[in-house]
Design a protein around this motif. Structure first.
Motif, PDB file in Angstrom:
ATOM      1  N   VAL A   5       0.834  -1.205   0.000  1.00 46.00           N
ATOM      2  CA  VAL A   5       0.000   0.000   0.000  1.00 46.00           C
ATOM      3  C   VAL A   5       0.864   1.248   0.000  1.00 46.00           C
ATOM      4  N   PHE A   6       0.526   2.185  -0.871  1.00 46.37           N
ATOM      5  CA  PHE A   6       1.140   3.510  -0.890  1.00 46.37           C
ATOM      6  C   PHE A   6       0.151   4.469  -0.256  1.00 46.37           C
ATOM      7  N   LEU A   7       0.570   5.161   0.803  1.00 44.53           N
ATOM      8  CA  LEU A   7      -0.332   6.013   1.583  1.00 44.53           C
ATOM      9  C   LEU A   7       0.158   7.449   1.591  1.00 44.53           C
ATOM     10  N   THR A   8      -0.723   8.373   1.241  1.00 46.21           N
ATOM     11  CA  THR A   8      -0.421   9.798   1.409  1.00 46.21           C
ATOM     12  C   THR A   8      -1.180  10.320   2.625  1.00 46.21           C
ATOM     13  N   GLY A   9      -0.686  11.429   3.171  1.00 45.89           N
ATOM     14  CA  GLY A   9      -1.352  11.997   4.350  1.00 45.89           C
ATOM     15  C   GLY A   9      -1.097  11.217   5.615  1.00 45.89           C
ATOM     16  N   ALA A  10       0.028  10.496   5.669  1.00 50.83           N
ATOM     17  CA  ALA A  10       0.270   9.577   6.779  1.00 50.83           C
ATOM     18  C   ALA A  10       0.524  10.271   8.108  1.00 50.83           C
ATOM     19  N   THR A  11       0.802  11.580   8.089  1.00 52.67           N
ATOM     20  CA  THR A  11       0.985  12.297   9.348  1.00 52.67           C
ATOM     21  C   THR A  11      -0.284  13.023   9.780  1.00 52.67           C
ATOM     22  N   GLY A  12      -1.351  12.892   9.005  1.00 56.01           N
ATOM     23  CA  GLY A  12      -2.605  13.559   9.324  1.00 56.01           C
ATOM     24  C   GLY A  12      -3.481  12.744  10.265  1.00 56.01           C
ATOM     25  N   PHE A  13      -4.619  13.311  10.605  1.00 53.98           N
ATOM     26  CA  PHE A  13      -5.543  12.690  11.552  1.00 53.98           C
ATOM     27  C   PHE A  13      -6.059  11.353  11.020  1.00 53.98           C
ATOM     28  N   VAL A  14      -6.575  11.346   9.804  1.00 59.25           N
ATOM     29  CA  VAL A  14      -7.100  10.104   9.208  1.00 59.25           C
ATOM     30  C   VAL A  14      -5.965   9.230   8.705  1.00 59.25           C
ATOM     31  N   VAL A  65       3.529  -1.610  -5.848  1.00 62.69           N
ATOM     32  CA  VAL A  65       2.358  -1.213  -5.056  1.00 62.69           C
ATOM     33  C   VAL A  65       1.082  -1.687  -5.748  1.00 62.69           C
ATOM     34  N   ASP A  66       0.171  -2.301  -4.992  1.00 57.44           N
ATOM     35  CA  ASP A  66      -1.083  -2.703  -5.620  1.00 57.44           C
ATOM     36  C   ASP A  66      -2.266  -1.842  -5.213  1.00 57.44           C
ATOM     37  N   VAL A  67      -2.141  -1.082  -4.099  1.00 56.33           N
ATOM     38  CA  VAL A  67      -3.231  -0.202  -3.662  1.00 56.33           C
ATOM     39  C   VAL A  67      -2.654   1.144  -3.227  1.00 56.33           C
ATOM     40  N   VAL A  68      -3.254   2.227  -3.709  1.00 60.92           N
ATOM     41  CA  VAL A  68      -2.926   3.575  -3.237  1.00 60.92           C
ATOM     42  C   VAL A  68      -4.086   4.077  -2.389  1.00 60.92           C
ATOM     43  N   ILE A  69      -3.779   4.609  -1.207  1.00 63.31           N
ATOM     44  CA  ILE A  69      -4.778   5.284  -0.373  1.00 63.31           C
ATOM     45  C   ILE A  69      -4.371   6.750  -0.306  1.00 63.31           C
ATOM     46  N   HIS A  70      -5.181   7.600  -0.922  1.00 71.12           N
ATOM     47  CA  HIS A  70      -4.830   9.022  -1.032  1.00 71.12           C
ATOM     48  C   HIS A  70      -5.636   9.824  -0.013  1.00 71.12           C
TER      49      HIS A  70
END
Length: 321
Positions: A5-14, A65-70
């Motif tokens: 998984v590639f995740l953006t916003g990883a330092t945010g609340f959600v 990466v097979d899933v991106v969570i933006h």
């Protein structure tokens, strides 16, 4: 569950809560961070970028990466100082999102999960009427417009390329570590300040952070989630008065709520130039999550009462630090 998984916003609340859950689910995670940011979560590969806009290069980040969570976004702010706020929102939320999505297609990413906003639907509903994913979008501010345009671009890209897109529109998210107006509300209640919100008979859908994250995790692999739009809430709507009473109880404080009629509050807010705030406090905003339940077999795993208790406990612990 084992996904890359590639995740953006990883330092945010959600994003931060999503990262912890991904690690707990034994996913291989690559987290995108702005330069200068750091993660507390261990065993996570990180990549740093200068910006999240249409010029960002992601081609070195998405291999395997097979899933991106933006989850990264330029978020809604109450008093935006930008001279051209819609352009500022579009740069990050539209151009940045579609740029990442196009890179994802080239890298062979199977599924792109986009954390959107209920503001795509609009700012409020008549009492007893709930938004659905099929409603015609009616965003009322630049943030909502930018999220709508990003959704439209992602759907077009999915149709052209075959990459699966999942869109999730949360309502107001609360939970341990919540900031902004929700934390201010807890401060008022904790200090025992009398509040003029004892006679508000609206209905508001909220979503606990754990419930939102659980839906995001469900959408990583559920086959029925592909190319769908989902609304998400706790499944139990509350009036502002009910929410304040429940939150006060969770904090172990009396709720000193004065029964001021909502029409008086709205009039006072209009005179003070705070009409949008009074709409959130006095107006209704309900969502229908029956599609989310039926298509995915998903139920909110945490009750609003338990989530409010966890939020209150975290708030009280944070005061001691």
């Amino acid at each position: 569950m084992s996904h890359s998984v590639f995740l953006t916003g990883a330092t945010g609340f959600v994003g931060g809560a999503t990262l912890k859950r991904l690690v707990a689910e034994n996913c291989t995670v690559v987290a995108a961070l702005r330069n200068g940011s750091k993660l507390l979560e261990g065993n996570v590969k990180t990549v740093h970028v200068d910006s999240f806009d249409g010029a960002t290069s992601w081609k070195e980040c998405l291999g395997g990466v097979d899933v991106v969570i933006h989850a990264a976004a330029r978020v809604h702010v109450m008093n935006d100082t930008e001279a051209a706020p819609l352009a500022a929102f579009r740069k990050i939320n539209v151009e940045g999102t579609l740029n990442l999505a196009r890179h994802s297609v080239k890298a062979g990413v199977r599924r792109f999960i986009f954390i959107s906003s209920i503001k795509v639907n609009g700012e409020g509903t008549p009492a007893g009427v709930a938004y659905t994913p099929e409603d015609i979008p009616a965003p009322a501010d630049p943030y909502g417009v930018s999220k709508m345009e990003a959704e439209q671009g992602l759907r077009e890209l999915a149709a052209e390329t075959g990459m699966e897109v999942v869109i999730i529109r949360p309502v107001l998210v609360y939970g341990p570590g919540v900031k902004a107006n929700f934390r201010s509300m807890m401060n008022w209640l904790d200090k025992g300040i009398p509040l003029p919100f004892g006679a508000i008979h609206n209905n508001r859908s909220l979503v606990a952070l754990d419930n939102l994250v659980d839906l995001i995790i469900t959408c990583i692999s559920h086959p029925a989630a592909a190319n769908q739009t989902f609304l998400v809430s706790d499944g139990e709507d509350l009036s502002t008065t009910q929410l304040l009473r429940k939150m006060a109880s969770a904090l172990g404080r009396p709720a000193r709520l004065l029964p001021v009629p909502s029409w008086v509050l709205r009039g006072a807010a209009a005179l003070l130039g705070r009409k949008s705030l009074s709409n959130r406090l006095c107006g209704s905003l309900q969502v229908d999550i029956s599609k989310t339940r039926s298509l995915l077999g998903w139920l909110p795993p945490v009750s609003a009462e338990d989530a409010l208790k966890a939020t209150a406990q975290n708030f009280q612990e944070s005061k001691k630090q």
